[in-house]
Design a protein around this motif. Structure first.
Motif, PDB file in Angstrom:
ATOM      1  N   ASN A   1      -2.815   3.778  -4.146  1.00 58.30           N
ATOM      2  CA  ASN A   1      -3.405   2.588  -4.763  1.00 58.30           C
ATOM      3  C   ASN A   1      -4.787   2.874  -5.332  1.00 58.30           C
ATOM      4  O   ASN A   1      -5.214   2.262  -6.315  1.00 58.30           O
ATOM      5  CB  ASN A   1      -3.504   1.455  -3.744  1.00 58.30           C
ATOM      6  CG  ASN A   1      -2.161   1.012  -3.210  1.00 58.30           C
ATOM      7  OD1 ASN A   1      -1.422   1.825  -2.668  1.00 58.30           O
ATOM      8  ND2 ASN A   1      -1.844  -0.259  -3.356  1.00 58.30           N
TER       9      ASN A   1
ATOM     10  N   GLN B   1       0.850  -1.184   0.000  1.00 59.67           N
ATOM     11  CA  GLN B   1       0.000   0.000   0.000  1.00 59.67           C
ATOM     12  C   GLN B   1       0.893   1.244   0.000  1.00 59.67           C
ATOM     13  O   GLN B   1       1.843   1.324   0.782  1.00 59.67           O
ATOM     14  CB  GLN B   1      -0.920   0.010   1.218  1.00 59.67           C
ATOM     15  CG  GLN B   1      -1.819  -1.212   1.338  1.00 59.67           C
ATOM     16  CD  GLN B   1      -2.778  -1.349   0.170  1.00 59.67           C
ATOM     17  OE1 GLN B   1      -3.510  -0.419  -0.180  1.00 59.67           O
ATOM     18  NE2 GLN B   1      -2.785  -2.526  -0.455  1.00 59.67           N
TER      19      GLN B   1
ATOM     20  N   PRO C   1       1.419  -3.205  -6.467  1.00 61.92           N
ATOM     21  CA  PRO C   1       0.152  -2.899  -7.147  1.00 61.92           C
ATOM     22  C   PRO C   1       0.390  -2.420  -8.588  1.00 61.92           C
ATOM     23  O   PRO C   1       0.429  -1.221  -8.853  1.00 61.92           O
ATOM     24  CB  PRO C   1      -0.449  -1.786  -6.282  1.00 61.92           C
ATOM     25  CG  PRO C   1       0.740  -1.086  -5.702  1.00 61.92           C
ATOM     26  CD  PRO C   1       1.780  -2.146  -5.501  1.00 61.92           C
TER      27      PRO C   1
END
Length: 266
Positions: free
Chosen positions: A32, A19, A210
């Motif tokens: 994110n 994150q 991510p």
């Protein structure tokens, strides 16, 4: 949505997927949540992270004068083997140097583009690995000060790289390596004064970033040359933002740059 502030390296949290958080003086962005959205970045000035003045950034978020004055940019930062606080010897500010150098440090292996050796404060694990875009990492030595970590790293450098190929890392051209076997293989090269601190039973840490789509032909965004940019955010890895048109932006390399960041409405 519009945000304004001075860039600093993104804060991170290791969960099932990393994150990312960008913090400005009055704003806080969970990066994110911006994936697959159009993001605009506009350069509006400088702000040295040490003196706070609107002076051109030289290195590491500092203006020229501060880079050669602040203890946060001493040579021992990049070369831990030059640390001298354990000898009660000052480089720029002994109180600061003792605070940072005389605490537990980790020598580690991280696999970003290849397996490399590195040094970080124990308190910076796993943050340091995330910042380097490592998909796997392992501690190999834990020592009580920065100097010992530095001489261990120097001893290992002839046998393993200490650099990351950022292009390979961002393209995700990686291969898994058994870091436990690599750790055991390198133990023989550690200096005698470090051998007692060898970590024989640690397991690898795996890290997932991510990223929706990896770039193929990298184009690095330079705010001094291109002060305005807009693109769809497709991923975040290391301290890089990855955009749909293969543009990549290194947030950490632009610390001290004041920007407007706009999240465009779909």
């Amino acid at each position: 949505m519009q945000y304004k502030g001075v860039l600093r390296k993104m804060k991170t949290e290791l969960t099932s997927q990393v994150q990312y958080f960008m913090e400005f003086e009055d704003d806080f962005i969970h990066m994110n949540q911006l994936l697959n959205r159009e993001v605009g970045i506009t350069f509006i000035g400088y702000q040295c992270l040490n003196c706070g003045k609107d002076k051109k950034i030289y290195r590491q978020g500092f203006c020229y004068d501060c880079f050669y004055d602040t203890p946060r940019a001493g040579d021992w930062i990049m070369k831990p083997e030059l640390s001298k606080a354990h000898l009660d010897e000052e480089d720029r500010d002994l109180e600061y140097e003792k605070k940072v150098q005389l605490q537990p440090h980790i020598v580690y292996l991280a696999n970003s583009s290849n397996v490399k050796v590195g040094v970080t404060r124990k308190s910076q694990v796993p943050t340091r690995w995330i910042d380097q875009g490592a998909h796997e990492a392992i501690e190999i030595v834990e020592v009580p000060n920065r100097y010992l970590a530095g001489i261990a790293e120097v001893a290992l450098k002839p046998h393993i790289s200490d650099k990351t190929n950022w292009r390979t890392m961002l393209k995700n051209e990686i291969e898994d390596v058994n870091l436990e076997e690599k750790r055991d293989e390198l133990k023989q090269y550690l200096p005698d004064e470090v051998q007692e601190y060898f970590l024989a039973s640690n397991k690898e840490t795996e890290i997932e970033f991510p990223v929706l789509e990896y770039p193929k032909k990298l184009k690095s965004l330079n705010l001094d040359k291109k002060p305005e940019y807009k693109g769809k955010l497709k991923g975040i890895k290391g301290q890089y933002l990855i955009f749909e048109d293969d543009t990549v932006f290194n947030v950490r390399s632009n610390e001290g740059y004041k920007v407007n960041l706009e999240v465009l409405v779909d």
